[in-house]
Design a protein around this motif. Structure first.
Motif, PDB file in Angstrom:
ATOM      1  N   LYS A 124      57.711  -8.677  20.386  1.00  0.00           N
ATOM      2  CA  LYS A 124      57.278  -8.701  19.723  1.00  0.00           C
ATOM      3  C   LYS A 124      57.102 -10.897  19.251  1.00  0.00           C
ATOM      4  O   LYS A 124      58.432 -11.014  19.307  1.00  0.00           O
ATOM      5  N   PHE A 125      56.457 -11.160  19.072  1.00  0.00           N
ATOM      6  CA  PHE A 125      56.420 -12.950  18.825  1.00  0.00           C
ATOM      7  C   PHE A 125      55.250 -13.373  18.307  1.00  0.00           C
ATOM      8  O   PHE A 125      54.040 -12.341  17.528  1.00  0.00           O
ATOM      9  N   PHE A 126      55.963 -14.442  17.588  1.00  0.00           N
ATOM     10  CA  PHE A 126      54.576 -14.438  16.395  1.00  0.00           C
ATOM     11  C   PHE A 126      54.510 -16.103  16.706  1.00  0.00           C
ATOM     12  O   PHE A 126      55.809 -17.135  16.722  1.00  0.00           O
ATOM     13  N   LEU A 127      53.034 -16.186  17.227  1.00  0.00           N
ATOM     14  CA  LEU A 127      52.868 -17.535  17.521  1.00  0.00           C
ATOM     15  C   LEU A 127      52.009 -18.380  16.187  1.00  0.00           C
ATOM     16  O   LEU A 127      51.034 -17.881  15.980  1.00  0.00           O
ATOM     17  N   GLU A 128      52.491 -19.432  16.584  1.00  0.00           N
ATOM     18  CA  GLU A 128      51.822 -20.162  15.049  1.00  0.00           C
ATOM     19  C   GLU A 128      51.493 -22.263  15.256  1.00  0.00           C
ATOM     20  O   GLU A 128      52.866 -22.143  16.548  1.00  0.00           O
TER      21      GLU A 128
END
Length: 225
Positions: free
Chosen positions: A144-148
């Motif tokens: 899982k990645f969270f790109l911001e």
């Protein structure tokens, strides 16, 4: 059935670069890319076409029962169809982005698309981007990645993207729309935008697309070794 590969989830706010990164990452891995945001935009497109109130749950439930959203691969890019009509280009406007966010509050819409998304990714070998992939759609995703990125940077990126398509856009308004979309996505009661506890946070404000992809590939290779 044995999985064909990993399930990779990429979540994050509008304009963070999720779709571009996910498409390149899938290509590098030989995986299928699934753009869940375009699915919501497709439902939003039909909602607007029929002049329905996106807050009318009964109307949206009825629309979902009689609407078919299909994805067909065209070279490396997917194309989206609503009841046989190619809506790929029409759903990429800021207006459709806000409409997608509005209909995504609907339990009926989320249930309909959740089923489709899980079906598409159940055998693995997929990179799926959205706002609730790692928290709701595939909470057991392999990676899982969270790109911001900052709202200002995301607004500038979206402005340049739309300008490049020949659209008459304003930077200040585009950035304001990004912030409004953030508020709408994060504030909804059903599957709000948030980082999964086990997702790797990547801030792309000062990173190139290739740098983001390389960072992700580094993490994915750890799973494969």
């Amino acid at each position: 059935m044995k999985k064909k590969g990993l399930v990779i989830a990429i979540d994050g706010p509008s304009g963070a670069g999720k779709s571009t990164v996910a498409r390149i990452l899938a290509n590098r891995l030989g995986y299928i890319y699934i753009d869940t945001g375009a699915m919501y935009r497709s439902i939003g497109w039909k909602t607007m076409k029929e002049r329905l109130d996106p807050a009318d749950e009964n109307a949206l439930a009825d629309l979902c029962r009689r609407t078919e959203v299909t994805i067909k691969k065209d070279n490396s890019d997917p194309r989206f169809y609503v009841d046989g009509t190619d809506v790929t280009n029409e759903i990429r406007t800021p207006e459709m982005g806000m409409m997608a966010s509005a209909v995504s509050k609907s339990p009926a819409v989320r249930a309909r698309l959740l089923t489709l998304q899980r079906e598409l990714g159940k055998n693995g070998g997929v990179v799926m981007d959205g706002r609730d992939i790692g928290t709701v759609v595939f909470p057991d995703a392999d990676q899982k990645f969270f790109l911001e990125a900052s709202a200002g940077e995301r607004g500038k990126r979206r402005y340049l993207e739309l300008k490049g398509k020949g659209m008459d856009v304003d930077l200040a308004r585009t950035t304001r729309e990004i912030k409004d979309r953030d508020h709408q996505d994060s504030g909804r009661s059903i599957a709000p935008l948030r980082k999964a506890d086990d997702a790797l946070l990547i801030d792309s404000s000062f990173l190139s697309i290739d740098q983001v992809v390389d960072r992700m590939l580094l993490e994915i290779k750890k799973l494969e070794n």
